[in-house]
Design an enzyme around this catalytic site. Sequence first.
Site, PDB file in Angstrom:
ATOM      1  N   HIS A  51       0.803  -1.160   0.054  1.00 20.36           N
ATOM      2  CA  HIS A  51       0.023  -0.124   0.117  1.00 20.36           C
ATOM      3  C   HIS A  51       0.911   1.307   0.057  1.00 20.36           C
ATOM      4  CE1 HIS A  51       1.211   0.598   4.112  1.00 20.36           C
ATOM      5  NE2 HIS A  51       0.667  -0.956   4.327  1.00 20.36           N
TER       6      HIS A  51
HETATM    7  P1  TYD Z   1      -1.248  -2.680   7.683  1.00 19.65           P
HETATM    8  O1  TYD Z   1      -0.756  -1.239   7.777  1.00 19.65           O
HETATM    9  O2  TYD Z   1      -2.142  -3.099   6.510  1.00 19.65           O
HETATM   10  O3  TYD Z   1       0.014  -3.484   7.842  1.00 19.65           O
HETATM   11  P2  TYD Z   1       1.360  -3.792   7.084  1.00 19.65           P
HETATM   12  O4  TYD Z   1       1.371  -2.522   5.969  1.00 19.65           O
HETATM   13  O5  TYD Z   1       2.438  -3.590   7.804  1.00 19.65           O
HETATM   14  O6  TYD Z   1       1.299  -5.090   6.001  1.00 19.65           O
HETATM   15  O7  TYD Z   1      -2.079  -2.977   8.799  1.00 19.65           O
HETATM   16  C1  TYD Z   1      -2.832  -4.250   9.276  1.00 19.65           C
HETATM   17  C2  TYD Z   1      -3.954  -4.128   9.981  1.00 19.65           C
HETATM   18  O8  TYD Z   1      -3.427  -3.572  11.501  1.00 19.65           O
HETATM   19  C3  TYD Z   1      -5.202  -3.432   9.441  1.00 19.65           C
HETATM   20  O9  TYD Z   1      -6.202  -4.089   9.545  1.00 19.65           O
HETATM   21  C4  TYD Z   1      -5.071  -1.943   9.986  1.00 19.65           C
HETATM   22  C5  TYD Z   1      -4.507  -2.417  11.554  1.00 19.65           C
HETATM   23  N1  TYD Z   1      -3.636  -1.328  12.051  1.00 19.65           N
HETATM   24  C6  TYD Z   1      -4.070  -0.331  13.234  1.00 19.65           C
HETATM   25  O10 TYD Z   1      -5.246  -0.885  13.623  1.00 19.65           O
HETATM   26  N2  TYD Z   1      -3.399   0.477  13.758  1.00 19.65           N
HETATM   27  C7  TYD Z   1      -2.172   0.737  13.229  1.00 19.65           C
HETATM   28  O11 TYD Z   1      -1.501   1.632  13.669  1.00 19.65           O
HETATM   29  C8  TYD Z   1      -1.712  -0.069  11.923  1.00 19.65           C
HETATM   30  C9  TYD Z   1      -0.146   0.385  11.623  1.00 19.65           C
HETATM   31  C10 TYD Z   1      -2.535  -0.948  11.344  1.00 19.65           C
END
Ligand code: TYD
Length: 135
Positions: A51
């Site tokens: 993303h």
């Molecule tokens: P995501 O940012 O998509 O993970 P990565 O980019 O590291 O693969 O986040 C995964 C899940 O965690 C998504 O459902 C959102 C949640 N999340 C939070 O609730 N708070 C946060 O600060 C972050 C970074 C993610």
Amino acid sequence: MKDQPRIIELPKIQDPRGNLTFIEENRHVPFEIKRIYYLYDVPGGAIRGGHANRTQKFIIAASGSFDVILDDGFTKQRFHLNRSYLGLYVPPLLWREIDNFSYGSVCLVLCADFYSPDDYIRDYEEFIRIARGEA
Ligand code: TYD
């Protein structure tokens, strides 16, 4: 010119009892730190991210190593992070993936804002349109 991603070296206090690194907002990272999250227990072969964010981030391999791949909509750059005193400054609007996690690694992410789903662009086609100024 658009802000560029870059490796920033953090202070390192060397000590025979173990090293220490610290981070101060607006000094070692170019923004105010509103939130910190970290990835850990990452299984072998996993890919995180996939993303873009609208706000800036700062990524540290607090333990172990991994690669951060940044895509500005035109070219991709791969950064290998493997030192606890080095961080990668990630400006807004870069597509990000993190792979090649070593066993037991910890990926620490400093954020300029609180968590919000609105901070994310999760559709690559939409990201490309925004990054190329077509949106
Ligand atoms: P995501 O940012 O998509 O993970 P990565 O980019 O590291 O693969 O986040 C995964 C899940 O965690 C998504 O459902 C959102 C949640 N999340 C939070 O609730 N708070 C946060 O600060 C972050 C970074 C993610």
